[in-house]
Design a protein around this motif. Structure first.
Motif, PDB file in Angstrom:
ATOM      1  N   CYS A   1       0.869  -1.313  -0.115  1.00  0.00           N
ATOM      2  CA  CYS A   1      -0.008  -0.083  -0.088  1.00  0.00           C
ATOM      3  C   CYS A   1       0.797   1.436   0.011  1.00  0.00           C
ATOM      4  CB  CYS A   1      -0.912  -0.021   1.124  1.00  0.00           C
ATOM      5  SG  CYS A   1      -2.184  -1.290   1.081  1.00  0.00           S
ATOM      6  N   GLU A   2       0.533   2.089  -0.872  1.00  0.00           N
ATOM      7  CA  GLU A   2       1.225   3.603  -0.966  1.00  0.00           C
ATOM      8  C   GLU A   2       1.632   4.018   0.431  1.00  0.00           C
ATOM      9  OE1 GLU A   2       0.917   7.884  -2.911  1.00  0.00           O
ATOM     10  OE2 GLU A   2      -0.406   6.378  -3.677  1.00  0.00           O
ATOM     11  N   HIS A   3       0.820   4.197   1.264  1.00  0.00           N
ATOM     12  CA  HIS A   3       0.782   4.611   2.667  1.00  0.00           C
ATOM     13  C   HIS A   3       2.233   4.172   3.282  1.00  0.00           C
ATOM     14  CE1 HIS A   3      -1.909   1.574   4.053  1.00  0.00           C
ATOM     15  NE2 HIS A   3      -1.049   1.658   4.998  1.00  0.00           N
ATOM     16  N   VAL A   4       2.501   2.981   3.220  1.00  0.00           N
ATOM     17  CA  VAL A   4       3.367   2.110   3.976  1.00  0.00           C
ATOM     18  C   VAL A   4       4.757   2.958   3.298  1.00  0.00           C
ATOM     19  CG1 VAL A   4       4.908  -0.071   3.680  1.00  0.00           C
ATOM     20  CG2 VAL A   4       2.529   0.004   4.141  1.00  0.00           C
ATOM     21  N   LEU A   5       4.894   3.293   1.991  1.00  0.00           N
ATOM     22  CA  LEU A   5       6.025   3.994   1.614  1.00  0.00           C
ATOM     23  C   LEU A   5       6.458   5.112   2.220  1.00  0.00           C
ATOM     24  CD1 LEU A   5       5.702   3.016  -2.221  1.00  0.00           C
ATOM     25  CD2 LEU A   5       6.655   1.582  -0.530  1.00  0.00           C
ATOM     26  N   ARG A   6       5.467   5.971   2.717  1.00  0.00           N
ATOM     27  CA  ARG A   6       5.390   6.993   3.127  1.00  0.00           C
ATOM     28  C   ARG A   6       5.720   7.322   4.761  1.00  0.00           C
ATOM     29  NH1 ARG A   6       3.862  10.973  -0.522  1.00  0.00           N
ATOM     30  NH2 ARG A   6       2.875  10.138  -2.241  1.00  0.00           N
ATOM     31  N   TRP A   7       5.381   6.119   5.249  1.00  0.00           N
ATOM     32  CA  TRP A   7       5.651   6.206   6.887  1.00  0.00           C
ATOM     33  C   TRP A   7       6.979   6.286   7.204  1.00  0.00           C
ATOM     34  CZ3 TRP A   7       1.374   1.770   8.118  1.00  0.00           C
ATOM     35  CH2 TRP A   7       0.222   2.412   8.467  1.00  0.00           C
ATOM     36  N   LEU A   8       7.403   7.132   8.121  1.00  0.00           N
ATOM     37  CA  LEU A   8       8.656   7.484   8.416  1.00  0.00           C
ATOM     38  C   LEU A   8       9.214   6.509   9.610  1.00  0.00           C
ATOM     39  CD1 LEU A   8      10.683   9.497   7.406  1.00  0.00           C
ATOM     40  CD2 LEU A   8      10.154  10.895   9.409  1.00  0.00           C
ATOM     41  N   VAL A   9       9.400   5.195   9.221  1.00  0.00           N
ATOM     42  CA  VAL A   9       9.900   4.353  10.059  1.00  0.00           C
ATOM     43  C   VAL A   9      11.431   4.613  10.609  1.00  0.00           C
ATOM     44  CG1 VAL A   9      10.644   1.832  10.357  1.00  0.00           C
ATOM     45  CG2 VAL A   9       8.530   2.451   8.954  1.00  0.00           C
ATOM     46  N   CYS A  10      12.185   5.084   9.629  1.00  0.00           N
ATOM     47  CA  CYS A  10      13.416   5.458  10.152  1.00  0.00           C
ATOM     48  C   CYS A  10      13.871   6.929   9.487  1.00  0.00           C
ATOM     49  CB  CYS A  10      14.554   4.664   9.446  1.00  0.00           C
ATOM     50  SG  CYS A  10      14.222   3.986   7.980  1.00  0.00           S
ATOM     51  N   LYS A  11      14.920   7.576   9.639  1.00  0.00           N
ATOM     52  CA  LYS A  11      15.411   8.850   8.940  1.00  0.00           C
ATOM     53  C   LYS A  11      15.135   8.850   7.293  1.00  0.00           C
ATOM     54  CE  LYS A  11      18.950   9.502  12.348  1.00  0.00           C
ATOM     55  NZ  LYS A  11      20.404   9.868  12.574  1.00  0.00           N
ATOM     56  N   PRO A  12      14.779  10.102   7.090  1.00  0.00           N
ATOM     57  CA  PRO A  12      14.373  10.347   5.519  1.00  0.00           C
ATOM     58  C   PRO A  12      15.262   9.734   4.628  1.00  0.00           C
ATOM     59  CG  PRO A  12      13.993  12.274   6.850  1.00  0.00           C
ATOM     60  CD  PRO A  12      14.474  11.547   7.793  1.00  0.00           C
ATOM     61  N   ALA A  13      16.663   9.846   4.989  1.00  0.00           N
ATOM     62  CA  ALA A  13      17.493   9.155   3.993  1.00  0.00           C
ATOM     63  C   ALA A  13      17.624   7.867   3.758  1.00  0.00           C
ATOM     64  CB  ALA A  13      19.104   9.801   4.499  1.00  0.00           C
ATOM     65  N   VAL A  14      17.488   7.121   5.098  1.00  0.00           N
ATOM     66  CA  VAL A  14      17.267   5.688   5.135  1.00  0.00           C
ATOM     67  C   VAL A  14      16.219   5.359   4.532  1.00  0.00           C
ATOM     68  CG1 VAL A  14      17.169   3.899   6.591  1.00  0.00           C
ATOM     69  CG2 VAL A  14      18.631   5.618   7.396  1.00  0.00           C
ATOM     70  N   MET A  15      14.845   6.069   4.583  1.00  0.00           N
ATOM     71  CA  MET A  15      13.883   5.610   3.743  1.00  0.00           C
ATOM     72  C   MET A  15      14.005   5.848   2.434  1.00  0.00           C
ATOM     73  SD  MET A  15      11.229   4.852   5.865  1.00  0.00           S
ATOM     74  CE  MET A  15      10.142   4.661   4.447  1.00  0.00           C
ATOM     75  N   ALA A  16      14.804   6.771   1.772  1.00  0.00           N
ATOM     76  CA  ALA A  16      14.972   7.251   0.441  1.00  0.00           C
ATOM     77  C   ALA A  16      15.879   5.979   0.007  1.00  0.00           C
ATOM     78  CB  ALA A  16      15.898   8.366   0.209  1.00  0.00           C
ATOM     79  N   LEU A  17      16.989   5.335   0.700  1.00  0.00           N
ATOM     80  CA  LEU A  17      17.700   4.147   0.055  1.00  0.00           C
ATOM     81  C   LEU A  17      17.028   3.107   0.161  1.00  0.00           C
ATOM     82  CD1 LEU A  17      20.833   4.710   2.294  1.00  0.00           C
ATOM     83  CD2 LEU A  17      20.657   4.888  -0.099  1.00  0.00           C
ATOM     84  N   GLN A  18      15.807   2.809   1.006  1.00  0.00           N
ATOM     85  CA  GLN A  18      14.911   1.733   1.147  1.00  0.00           C
ATOM     86  C   GLN A  18      13.855   1.844  -0.115  1.00  0.00           C
ATOM     87  OE1 GLN A  18      14.022  -1.355   3.434  1.00  0.00           O
ATOM     88  NE2 GLN A  18      13.343  -1.188   1.006  1.00  0.00           N
ATOM     89  N   LEU A  19      13.479   2.741  -0.606  1.00  0.00           N
ATOM     90  CA  LEU A  19      12.782   2.886  -1.722  1.00  0.00           C
ATOM     91  C   LEU A  19      13.650   2.689  -3.027  1.00  0.00           C
ATOM     92  CD1 LEU A  19      10.315   5.755  -0.999  1.00  0.00           C
ATOM     93  CD2 LEU A  19      10.018   3.342  -0.385  1.00  0.00           C
ATOM     94  N   ASP A  20      14.738   3.089  -3.196  1.00  0.00           N
ATOM     95  CA  ASP A  20      15.924   2.959  -4.221  1.00  0.00           C
ATOM     96  C   ASP A  20      15.696   1.346  -4.271  1.00  0.00           C
ATOM     97  OD1 ASP A  20      16.483   5.185  -5.409  1.00  0.00           O
ATOM     98  OD2 ASP A  20      18.146   5.662  -4.204  1.00  0.00           O
TER      99      ASP A  20
END
Length: 277
Positions: A165-184
């Protein structure tokens, strides 16, 4: 079928196979003591236990299906997260790994977190730091066990279909930089030949209630998660319900270029947040 008869049947199959208890236990990712208790009727095996023991023994799919059809009412169960935590959460990761090893087609729906098979080490560590957080040594061991499972994504003869679900990608589970790496990493893994990742958009018409996350192992086994427990079932009617639910969400999901564009847009939002934060 009683606890004793389930254990007795499993023991009979093992002996007929010519395998020792220690060999079957090792193949089934459980201790020899646990297998002994199951075979002697001192503990009721879970659906996962039965599936793993039958696979370790090497019975045919026909025999497995017939046996589990009889045992189904006794081996549909819920296991509380607190019990899994007490036993050692890394052991549960090893159990799931063994189940995935016997799965040809895995379908997974997630409305809570990035699926474990797709997580980066940093994201996985952040997940196990959420309340109730695991102590550092336990967390490190559990993260390592989860990452070991990811090797299955590269094995021939298997296919993987993830719905997130799209909202899963937006939830800030960790720092923004780490989230960006996860989405990559999501974008990268979506290019694997046997991996299909769909994003269920927030602005689409909801096809069903996303009540919980679940995984479908072929058409034989469902593992569903709630806040307090993990449920496992082989009941064909229950499995059919989850298959239909998965299909309804997959029909509105974004794939291919649309999926990558959606994920990269959210990733860029995290990168901008990192720069301004």
């Amino acid at each position: 079928m009683s606890t004793e008869s389930i254990g007795r049947a499993l023991r009979t199959l093992r002996i007929a196979s010519g395998l020792t208890g220690s060999t079957v236990a090792r193949r089934a990712s459980m201790s020899a003591g646990k297998l002994s208790k199951i075979e002697n009727g001192r503990t009721l095996p879970t659906v996962q236990d039965v599936d793993l023991v039958l696979s370790a023994v090497g019975v045919s799919e026909a025999v497995k299906g017939e046996f589990l059809a009889t045992a189904r009412t006794e081996v549909t169960e819920a296991t509380a997260w607190r019990l899994l935590r007490r036993m050692g959460p890394w052991k549960h990761q090893n159990t799931i790994k063994a189940i995935e090893a016997t799965t040809v087609r895995l379908r997974l729906f997630q409305g809570q977190l990035i699926p474990g098979l797709l997580q980066t080490p940093e994201y996985a560590s952040a997940v196990f730091s959420l309340p109730p957080a695991l102590p550092e040594p336990t967390r490190a061991r559990t993260v390592a066990a989860r990452l070991e499972r990811q090797a299955t994504l590269y094995e021939a003869g298997r296919s993987f279909h993830f719905l997130i679900c799209e909202h899963v990608l937006r939830w800030l589970v960790c720092k923004p930089a780490v989230m960006a790496l996860q989405l990559d990493r999501l974008v990268s893994l979506a290019r694997l030949p046997r991996v299909r990742i769909g994003i269920v958009p927030q602005n689409g018409r909801m096809p069903d209630f996303p009540m919980n996350c679940f995984s479908l192992h072929d058409d034989r086994l469902v593992i569903a998660e709630t806040f307090h427990a993990e449920y496992t079932t082989r009941d064909p009617k229950d499995v059919g319900t989850y298959i239909e639910t998965f299909d309804r969400f997959s029909h509105i999901a974004l794939y291919g270029d649309l999926m990558r564009a959606a994920v990269e847009e959210i990733r860029d939002d995290f990168l901008r947040e990192r720069e301004t934060g």
